[in-house]
Design a protein around this motif. Structure first.
Motif, PDB file in Angstrom:
ATOM      1  N   GLU A 326       0.856  -1.179   0.000  1.00 53.37           N
ATOM      2  CA  GLU A 326       0.000   0.000   0.000  1.00 53.37           C
ATOM      3  C   GLU A 326       0.895   1.233   0.000  1.00 53.37           C
ATOM      4  O   GLU A 326       1.899   1.283   0.715  1.00 53.37           O
ATOM      5  CB  GLU A 326      -0.894   0.002   1.236  1.00 53.37           C
ATOM      6  CG  GLU A 326      -1.826   1.201   1.320  1.00 53.37           C
ATOM      7  CD  GLU A 326      -2.619   1.237   2.612  1.00 53.37           C
ATOM      8  OE1 GLU A 326      -3.389   2.198   2.797  1.00 53.37           O
ATOM      9  OE2 GLU A 326      -2.444   0.317   3.447  1.00 53.37           O
ATOM     10  N   TYR A 327       0.542   2.228  -0.813  1.00 51.55           N
ATOM     11  CA  TYR A 327       1.376   3.416  -0.949  1.00 51.55           C
ATOM     12  C   TYR A 327       0.663   4.653  -0.415  1.00 51.55           C
ATOM     13  O   TYR A 327      -0.558   4.761  -0.475  1.00 51.55           O
ATOM     14  CB  TYR A 327       1.781   3.628  -2.418  1.00 51.55           C
ATOM     15  CG  TYR A 327       2.721   2.560  -2.922  1.00 51.55           C
ATOM     16  CD1 TYR A 327       4.093   2.719  -2.833  1.00 51.55           C
ATOM     17  CD2 TYR A 327       2.227   1.370  -3.456  1.00 51.55           C
ATOM     18  CE1 TYR A 327       4.962   1.734  -3.271  1.00 51.55           C
ATOM     19  CE2 TYR A 327       3.091   0.372  -3.895  1.00 51.55           C
ATOM     20  CZ  TYR A 327       4.457   0.554  -3.799  1.00 51.55           C
ATOM     21  OH  TYR A 327       5.312  -0.420  -4.221  1.00 51.55           O
ATOM     22  N   GLN A 328       1.461   5.591   0.098  1.00 49.54           N
ATOM     23  CA  GLN A 328       0.944   6.841   0.648  1.00 49.54           C
ATOM     24  C   GLN A 328       0.936   7.913  -0.428  1.00 49.54           C
ATOM     25  O   GLN A 328       1.990   8.350  -0.889  1.00 49.54           O
ATOM     26  CB  GLN A 328       1.816   7.300   1.827  1.00 49.54           C
ATOM     27  CG  GLN A 328       1.429   8.654   2.398  1.00 49.54           C
ATOM     28  CD  GLN A 328       0.072   8.643   3.050  1.00 49.54           C
ATOM     29  OE1 GLN A 328      -0.172   7.850   3.951  1.00 49.54           O
ATOM     30  NE2 GLN A 328      -0.816   9.513   2.589  1.00 49.54           N
ATOM     31  N   ASP A 446       1.689   8.991  -6.563  1.00 53.71           N
ATOM     32  CA  ASP A 446       0.686   7.977  -6.283  1.00 53.71           C
ATOM     33  C   ASP A 446       1.321   6.604  -6.485  1.00 53.71           C
ATOM     34  O   ASP A 446       2.433   6.487  -7.004  1.00 53.71           O
ATOM     35  CB  ASP A 446      -0.516   8.163  -7.217  1.00 53.71           C
ATOM     36  CG  ASP A 446      -1.810   7.635  -6.617  1.00 53.71           C
ATOM     37  OD1 ASP A 446      -1.726   6.878  -5.633  1.00 53.71           O
ATOM     38  OD2 ASP A 446      -2.880   7.954  -7.137  1.00 53.71           O
ATOM     39  N   ALA A 447       0.595   5.559  -6.088  1.00 49.26           N
ATOM     40  CA  ALA A 447       1.109   4.202  -6.266  1.00 49.26           C
ATOM     41  C   ALA A 447       1.326   3.945  -7.748  1.00 49.26           C
ATOM     42  O   ALA A 447       0.495   4.315  -8.567  1.00 49.26           O
ATOM     43  CB  ALA A 447       0.117   3.195  -5.694  1.00 49.26           C
ATOM     44  N   PRO A 448       2.443   3.279  -8.131  1.00 51.17           N
ATOM     45  CA  PRO A 448       3.488   2.818  -7.217  1.00 51.17           C
ATOM     46  C   PRO A 448       4.663   3.775  -7.092  1.00 51.17           C
ATOM     47  O   PRO A 448       5.726   3.376  -6.659  1.00 51.17           O
ATOM     48  CB  PRO A 448       3.927   1.514  -7.864  1.00 51.17           C
ATOM     49  CG  PRO A 448       3.780   1.790  -9.340  1.00 51.17           C
ATOM     50  CD  PRO A 448       2.625   2.740  -9.489  1.00 51.17           C
ATOM     51  N   GLY A 449       4.509   5.036  -7.482  1.00 47.74           N
ATOM     52  CA  GLY A 449       5.633   5.959  -7.403  1.00 47.74           C
ATOM     53  C   GLY A 449       5.852   6.564  -6.045  1.00 47.74           C
ATOM     54  O   GLY A 449       6.931   7.070  -5.751  1.00 47.74           O
ATOM     55  N   ALA A 450       4.826   6.533  -5.191  1.00 51.78           N
ATOM     56  CA  ALA A 450       4.950   7.107  -3.855  1.00 51.78           C
ATOM     57  C   ALA A 450       5.706   6.151  -2.935  1.00 51.78           C
ATOM     58  O   ALA A 450       6.069   5.039  -3.319  1.00 51.78           O
ATOM     59  CB  ALA A 450       3.549   7.391  -3.297  1.00 51.78           C
ATOM     60  N   SER A 454       4.194   2.919   5.820  1.00 58.06           N
ATOM     61  CA  SER A 454       5.120   2.262   6.742  1.00 58.06           C
ATOM     62  C   SER A 454       4.364   1.680   7.928  1.00 58.06           C
ATOM     63  O   SER A 454       3.684   2.397   8.665  1.00 58.06           O
ATOM     64  CB  SER A 454       6.160   3.275   7.240  1.00 58.06           C
ATOM     65  OG  SER A 454       7.034   2.673   8.175  1.00 58.06           O
ATOM     66  N   ARG A 455       4.494   0.376   8.094  1.00 57.58           N
ATOM     67  CA  ARG A 455       3.925  -0.334   9.220  1.00 57.58           C
ATOM     68  C   ARG A 455       4.883  -1.465   9.610  1.00 57.58           C
ATOM     69  O   ARG A 455       5.668  -1.939   8.783  1.00 57.58           O
ATOM     70  CB  ARG A 455       2.558  -0.926   8.868  1.00 57.58           C
ATOM     71  CG  ARG A 455       1.458   0.117   8.663  1.00 57.58           C
ATOM     72  CD  ARG A 455       1.120   0.836   9.965  1.00 57.58           C
ATOM     73  NE  ARG A 455       0.027   1.796   9.810  1.00 57.58           N
ATOM     74  CZ  ARG A 455       0.200   3.077   9.502  1.00 57.58           C
ATOM     75  NH1 ARG A 455       1.420   3.537   9.311  1.00 57.58           N
ATOM     76  NH2 ARG A 455      -0.827   3.886   9.397  1.00 57.58           N
ATOM     77  N   ALA A 480      12.906  -5.373  -2.127  1.00 58.46           N
ATOM     78  CA  ALA A 480      12.194  -6.037  -1.029  1.00 58.46           C
ATOM     79  C   ALA A 480      12.336  -5.281   0.295  1.00 58.46           C
ATOM     80  O   ALA A 480      11.431  -5.293   1.125  1.00 58.46           O
ATOM     81  CB  ALA A 480      12.706  -7.471  -0.867  1.00 58.46           C
ATOM     82  N   VAL A 481      13.454  -4.592   0.492  1.00 53.12           N
ATOM     83  CA  VAL A 481      13.672  -3.852   1.734  1.00 53.12           C
ATOM     84  C   VAL A 481      12.716  -2.668   1.851  1.00 53.12           C
ATOM     85  O   VAL A 481      12.450  -2.172   2.946  1.00 53.12           O
ATOM     86  CB  VAL A 481      15.142  -3.377   1.821  1.00 53.12           C
ATOM     87  CG1 VAL A 481      15.382  -2.502   3.036  1.00 53.12           C
ATOM     88  CG2 VAL A 481      16.076  -4.571   1.870  1.00 53.12           C
ATOM     89  N   GLU A 482      12.167  -2.224   0.721  1.00 52.41           N
ATOM     90  CA  GLU A 482      11.325  -1.034   0.745  1.00 52.41           C
ATOM     91  C   GLU A 482      10.063  -1.236   1.578  1.00 52.41           C
ATOM     92  O   GLU A 482       9.427  -0.266   1.987  1.00 52.41           O
ATOM     93  CB  GLU A 482      10.942  -0.622  -0.680  1.00 52.41           C
ATOM     94  CG  GLU A 482      10.315   0.748  -0.748  1.00 52.41           C
ATOM     95  CD  GLU A 482      10.158   1.249  -2.175  1.00 52.41           C
ATOM     96  OE1 GLU A 482      10.735   2.310  -2.483  1.00 52.41           O
ATOM     97  OE2 GLU A 482       9.459   0.591  -2.959  1.00 52.41           O
ATOM     98  N   ALA A 483       9.692  -2.465   1.848  1.00 47.68           N
ATOM     99  CA  ALA A 483       8.558  -2.707   2.742  1.00 47.68           C
ATOM    100  C   ALA A 483       8.853  -2.183   4.146  1.00 47.68           C
ATOM    101  O   ALA A 483       7.925  -1.913   4.914  1.00 47.68           O
ATOM    102  CB  ALA A 483       8.241  -4.202   2.804  1.00 47.68           C
ATOM    103  N   ALA A 484      10.130  -2.020   4.481  1.00 49.08           N
ATOM    104  CA  ALA A 484      10.515  -1.533   5.811  1.00 49.08           C
ATOM    105  C   ALA A 484      10.968  -0.085   5.797  1.00 49.08           C
ATOM    106  O   ALA A 484      10.675   0.681   6.715  1.00 49.08           O
ATOM    107  CB  ALA A 484      11.622  -2.402   6.391  1.00 49.08           C
TER     108      ALA A 484
END
Length: 512
Positions: A326-328, A446-450, A454-455, A480-484
């Motif tokens: 999910e993107y902000q 916007d997604a997926p450029g944003a 973060s959770r 894959a690290v971008e999830a964090a």
């Protein structure tokens, strides 16, 4: 027998085919991956597929030459070794934020409830230190900076690991090499509590300073965000603030373009990858739609999916193994004009000050600040305001006579505002004493450029290796690290890891 051995050694050896790698995504992540891969494997053939008409991804700017303003993040810190070294290798200059032209007085302010500025840097470093201590306390500031410094030091271990040739198949293992594996699993609030920050009587520090940094860097609330993302935002404070923050002259877009050019990759813009599937001989076949709408396919030894995961129009094949995030959404608004000091005043009853700003007050206010962050309780339409240059506004002005006098008196600042919602002319009007909406530039990430929302990730971050064929072909997802957390230096480290994985696989295949 000896002559037979000599003849055998002189027999022509089979010609090894040139290894080929496709990189999906021509943003800063794909550019770093291509550059690292070229350095590790000089003979490899690299093709880059970029769905947009230009490379750069999140490094987009206004395209105004020397007056360009980046529409996303623009700063790194001096401890970001890979970004600094890449800029030097490409002949790109770096400039400290504290030395940039057009920053006005260079002061930082934090906006709290009712639009009131609750903290303001002083003209001198000694005075600023006293203001920080007076508002936030010695112990909380020391603990926050100490934990931020530990974060930077731990992250730096990855440089030594990669210099030694260590490559990681799992994102959690890469973070473990830096002692950061637990951070993606906890919230920022939990990490702050663990660091001894934000306890009773210490809430101002996290509610104002940490919240402001998270708003400015990621457009998100501090407390529920992941700890790794949160301390990525706090790192510049621990590094030394504006005296340790630098930008690449010409913008990060110049860095991305330079890395791709130095990698000698074939870049195919306006090419949308539809799917990646296992093909004949255990290699990977990539299908795409080209710039003219034509459909095509090509087969590679390895593929790097160096872009945010997105639903593919053709089902995606093996790309479906990439976990969607999910993107902000984040709005960027660039305004030539003078901020109105009256907006940032508040009466004791919390209502906005009705007193009009004098011309002298407006000039002094705009000359003082370079950055305005927002506290957690700030009820204002923006997340942050940053000053990026000053000049006479281009084109004719439709401003009233008083504003024309102000424009003539002093160079006009250009402000970059981040916000969660679009800033219309009506929403901008109370913020600015003088501005011309005809000169305002707007962009939405916007997604997926944003940036991803973060959770904490209790189950971990997943794998860099989306697929591996029996023949040894790798489909990698460096992001894959971008999830964090997400930052240019994180992207550079991830690209180096992917390049090491591929280079080691290519080297092993050639030795066989």
């Amino acid at each position: 027998a000896a002559s037979d051995d000599m003849l055998a050694s002189q027999a022509p050896q089979p010609i090894q085919p040139t290894p080929s790698v496709a990189i999906i995504g021509g943003g800063i992540g794909g550019a770093f991956a291509a550059w690292w891969l070229r350095n590790a494997s000089p003979a490899v053939r690299i093709d880059v597929y970029e769905r947009s008409s230009a490379v750069g991804g999140r490094t987009l700017d206004t395209g105004e030459g020397d007056a360009s303003v980046e529409l996303g993040a623009s700063m790194a810190i001096v401890q970001n070794r890979y970004v600094a070294e890449a800029a030097t290798a490409l002949g790109l200059s770096r400039q400290l934020r504290s030395e940039a032209r057009g920053r006005g007085g260079g002061r930082l302010g934090i906006v709290g409830a009712n639009g009131r500025i609750v903290f303001e840097e002083a003209p001198s470093g000694v005075q600023t230190a006293w203001r920080l201590l007076s508002r936030y306390g010695l112990r909380p500031l020391h603990r926050l900076r100490r934990r931020g410094s530990e974060f930077i030091s731990n992250f730096s271990r990855l440089y030594e690991a990669q210099a030694a040739g260590r490559a990681f198949r799992e994102a959690d293992d890469l973070l473990a090499a830096a002692g950061l594996e637990a951070w993606p699993r906890m919230t920022c609030a939990a990490a702050m509590a663990e660091a001894g920050v934000g306890g009773e009587g210490e809430g101002r520090l996290v509610e104002e300073l940490v919240a402001g940094l998270m708003h400015n860097n990621y457009g998100q609330a501090w407390a529920p965000s992941g700890a790794l993302c949160c301390f990525t935002a706090v790192a510049p404070l621990a590094a030394g603030g504006s005296s340790a923050a630098f930008s690449v002259v010409g913008g990060n877009g110049a860095l991305a373009r330079g890395l791709l050019a130095a990698s000698n990759a074939t870049v195919r813009t306006s090419h949308s990858v539809r799917a990646v599937r296992e093909g004949e001989g255990g290699r990977l076949t990539l299908s795409y739609t080209g710039a003219a709408g034509e459909e095509g396919a090509a087969t590679y030894d390895h593929v790097l999916y160096s872009a945010p995961c997105a639903a593919a129009p053709d089902g995606g094949g093996l790309l479906q193994r990439c976990s969607l995030l999910e993107y902000q959404r984040l709005h960027v608004t660039l305004v030539w004009g003078l901020l109105d000091p009256a907006f940032f005043r508040a009466r004791a009853d919390g209502e906005a000050d009705d007193g009009a700003s004098t011309e002298e007050e407006a000039l002094a206010f705009n000359a003082a600040f370079s950055d305005l962050l927002t506290a957690a309780d700030a009820d204002v339409p923006f997340l942050s305001i940053g000053r990026f240059g000053e000049a006479a506004p281009p084109g004719p002005s439709r401003s009233p006579g008083a504003c024309d006098r102000l424009y003539a008196t002093s160079p006009t600042p250009r402000w970059k505002l981040f916000s969660r919602d679009a800033l219309s002319e009506e929403r901008l009007a109370p913020l600015f004493l003088c501005h011309d909406d005809a000169l305002t530039r707007r962009h939405v990430w916007d997604a997926p450029g944003a940036y991803p929302v973060s959770r904490p990730r209790p189950s971990g971050l997943g794998t860099f290796v989306l697929h591996e064929t029996a023949a040894g072909a790798l489909l990698l997802h460096p992001s894959a690290v971008e999830a964090a957390t997400s930052a240019m230096e994180v992207v550079a480290v991830s690209g180096a890891n992917a390049a090491l994985l591929v280079a080691q696989r290519i080297g092993g295949a050639q030795r066989r």
